[in-house]
Design an enzyme around this catalytic site. Structure first.
Site, PDB file in Angstrom:
ATOM      1  N   GLY A  36      -2.504  -7.723  -1.616  1.00 32.02           N
ATOM      2  CA  GLY A  36      -1.148  -7.690  -2.182  1.00 32.02           C
ATOM      3  C   GLY A  36      -0.135  -7.472  -1.074  1.00 32.02           C
ATOM      4  CG  HIS A  37      -0.016  -3.739   0.966  1.00 35.36           C
ATOM      5  ND1 HIS A  37      -1.185  -3.142   0.562  1.00 35.36           N
ATOM      6  CD2 HIS A  37       0.975  -2.945   0.541  1.00 35.36           C
ATOM      7  CE1 HIS A  37      -0.903  -2.019  -0.078  1.00 35.36           C
ATOM      8  NE2 HIS A  37       0.390  -1.865  -0.113  1.00 35.36           N
ATOM      9  N   GLY A 147       6.839  -5.733  -4.111  1.00 32.15           N
ATOM     10  CA  GLY A 147       5.906  -6.396  -5.022  1.00 32.15           C
ATOM     11  C   GLY A 147       6.312  -6.203  -6.475  1.00 32.15           C
ATOM     12  CG  ASP A 150       4.435  -0.683  -7.425  1.00 34.69           C
ATOM     13  OD1 ASP A 150       3.820   0.200  -8.024  1.00 34.69           O
ATOM     14  OD2 ASP A 150       3.948  -1.283  -6.435  1.00 34.69           O
TER      15      ASP A 150
HETATM   16  P1  AMP Z   1       2.522   0.715  -1.667  1.00 36.90           P
HETATM   17  O1  AMP Z   1       1.825   0.688  -0.357  1.00 36.90           O
HETATM   18  O2  AMP Z   1       1.634   0.916  -2.838  1.00 36.90           O
HETATM   19  O3  AMP Z   1       3.731   1.633  -1.650  1.00 36.90           O
HETATM   20  O4  AMP Z   1       3.125  -0.742  -1.851  1.00 36.90           O
HETATM   21  C1  AMP Z   1       3.922  -1.341  -0.888  1.00 36.90           C
HETATM   22  C2  AMP Z   1       4.479  -2.626  -1.439  1.00 36.90           C
HETATM   23  O5  AMP Z   1       3.405  -3.486  -1.801  1.00 36.90           O
HETATM   24  C3  AMP Z   1       5.297  -2.392  -2.723  1.00 36.90           C
HETATM   25  O6  AMP Z   1       6.441  -3.238  -2.699  1.00 36.90           O
HETATM   26  C4  AMP Z   1       4.332  -2.793  -3.804  1.00 36.90           C
HETATM   27  O7  AMP Z   1       4.969  -3.235  -4.993  1.00 36.90           O
HETATM   28  C5  AMP Z   1       3.595  -3.931  -3.128  1.00 36.90           C
HETATM   29  N1  AMP Z   1       2.303  -4.164  -3.779  1.00 36.90           N
HETATM   30  C6  AMP Z   1       1.343  -3.256  -4.078  1.00 36.90           C
HETATM   31  N2  AMP Z   1       0.333  -3.835  -4.738  1.00 36.90           N
HETATM   32  C7  AMP Z   1       0.646  -5.146  -4.853  1.00 36.90           C
HETATM   33  C8  AMP Z   1      -0.003  -6.273  -5.454  1.00 36.90           C
HETATM   34  N3  AMP Z   1      -1.181  -6.178  -6.069  1.00 36.90           N
HETATM   35  N4  AMP Z   1       0.615  -7.466  -5.394  1.00 36.90           N
HETATM   36  C9  AMP Z   1       1.837  -7.592  -4.780  1.00 36.90           C
HETATM   37  N5  AMP Z   1       2.490  -6.570  -4.198  1.00 36.90           N
HETATM   38  C10 AMP Z   1       1.910  -5.364  -4.239  1.00 36.90           C
END
Ligand code: AMP
Length: 292
Positions: A36-37, A147, A150
């Site tokens: 996703g990242h 993403g 969220d």
């Molecule tokens: P986090 O590391 O969980 O704070 O997420 C960092 C970024 O990655 C945020 O903008 C999330 O929404 C995005 N993100 C996390 N999981 C996914 C996913 N499965 N698909 C797309 N973006 C994601």
């Protein structure tokens, strides 16, 4: 790839490039990077000349009973992924550098943060809004990518940028899923083998909601019941919320409109899962629905 830990050094790097007319793209993360990242990083790479990824497990967005201490921190693996994807800078500040003694300013968005995740995690979004504002001030990007996974967070960031004239273009990228449909998340590693199999039920429930909307159901309660019906087949899951909302304001809707977002959050053992589906009816509501 450069690793920068000091906020001052980060700003100096960005200011130097901006003076030369370079476009800086930014992907804020808490690390434990997955596909996703990776997709956010790739989408950013296409939109900018220089790319910064931050890896910072932000303490102000965790509640006292939450998983801050045990949040996964595989930093070498994260750096390797960033290097492979052509990231120019990994910004890895310490909590002390971000929140030094005497720090007091917090950013709050009382309306958009009031419901859903905000209700269950009361200080979460003020932590998110504060760290995003700080990171934008430090990294000085022209464009930042978030993403859809969220959903409430991305809506909140868009509101924040508009309200405070932060001058950063926000791009929201689609949710990346495992092959069975489970939304990828750094927290999925906490799921036991059995719970991992069950976890996809949340996505199935959102799909069921989207399906009844496409079949012409317009009553919000009926859509919610269709989603709850699927989730209740999995007794190990408890529902935090299942909702039908306006995608910009996150206010709940009694009736389906041509653009709605279905939001869901459940607990499975000690793990919370959140997911969402945006349902857009490009030609408006079906005729049958309009007549009802
Ligand atoms: P986090 O590391 O969980 O704070 O997420 C960092 C970024 O990655 C945020 O903008 C999330 O929404 C995005 N993100 C996390 N999981 C996914 C996913 N499965 N698909 C797309 N973006 C994601």
């Amino acid at each position: 790839m450069k690793i920068i830990r000091s906020p001052q050094a980060m700003t100096a790097w960005s200011e130097n490039l901006r003076r030369q007319g370079v476009t800086i793209g930014f992907v804020p993360t808490m690390g434990a990077l997955h596909d996703g990242h990776r997709e956010l990083i790739r989408a950013a790479r296409l939109r900018c000349d220089a790319l910064v990824v931050s890896i910072f497990v932000n303490p102000t967005q965790f509640g006292p009973q939450e998983d801050l201490a045990k949040y996964p921190r595989p930093i070498s693996r994260d750096r390797a992924l960033c290097r492979k994807e052509g990231v120019d800078v990994c910004f890895e500040p310490t909590a002390e550098a971000m929140y030094p003694n005497g720090f007091q300013t917090m950013v709050t968005l009382p309306i958009i943060a009031r419901r859903w995740e905000g209700e269950i995690r009361p200080h979460h979004f003020s932590g998110v809004a504060t760290v995003v504002t700080k990171l934008f001030g430090i990294v000085c990007p022209q464009v930042a990518l978030f993403g859809q996974k969220d959903f409430q967070q991305s809506a909140l960031v868009q509101q924040l940028v508009k309200d405070l004239n932060l001058g950063v273009e926000i791009v929201v990228c689609p949710t990346v899923r495992e092959t069975d449909g489970l939304a990828m998340s750094s927290r999925n590693v906490y799921l036991s083998q059995e719970d991992r199999k069950r976890a996809v039920t949340l996505y199935k429930s959102l799909r069921a909601g989207a399906e009844v909307i496409r079949r012409g159901v317009t009553d919000g309660k009926a859509v919610q019941s269709a989603m709850a019906y699927v989730l209740k087949k999995e007794p190990a899951m408890t529902i935090d919320y299942l909702a039908l909302c306006n995608p910009s304001t996150l206010e709940p809707l009694c009736d389906v409109t041509s653009r709605v977002v279905l939001l869901g959050a459940v607990r499975l053992g000690s793990v919370r899962l959140i997911d969402n589906l945006l349902v857009i009816l490009p030609w408006g509501l079906p005729n049958r629905a309009r007549r009802l």
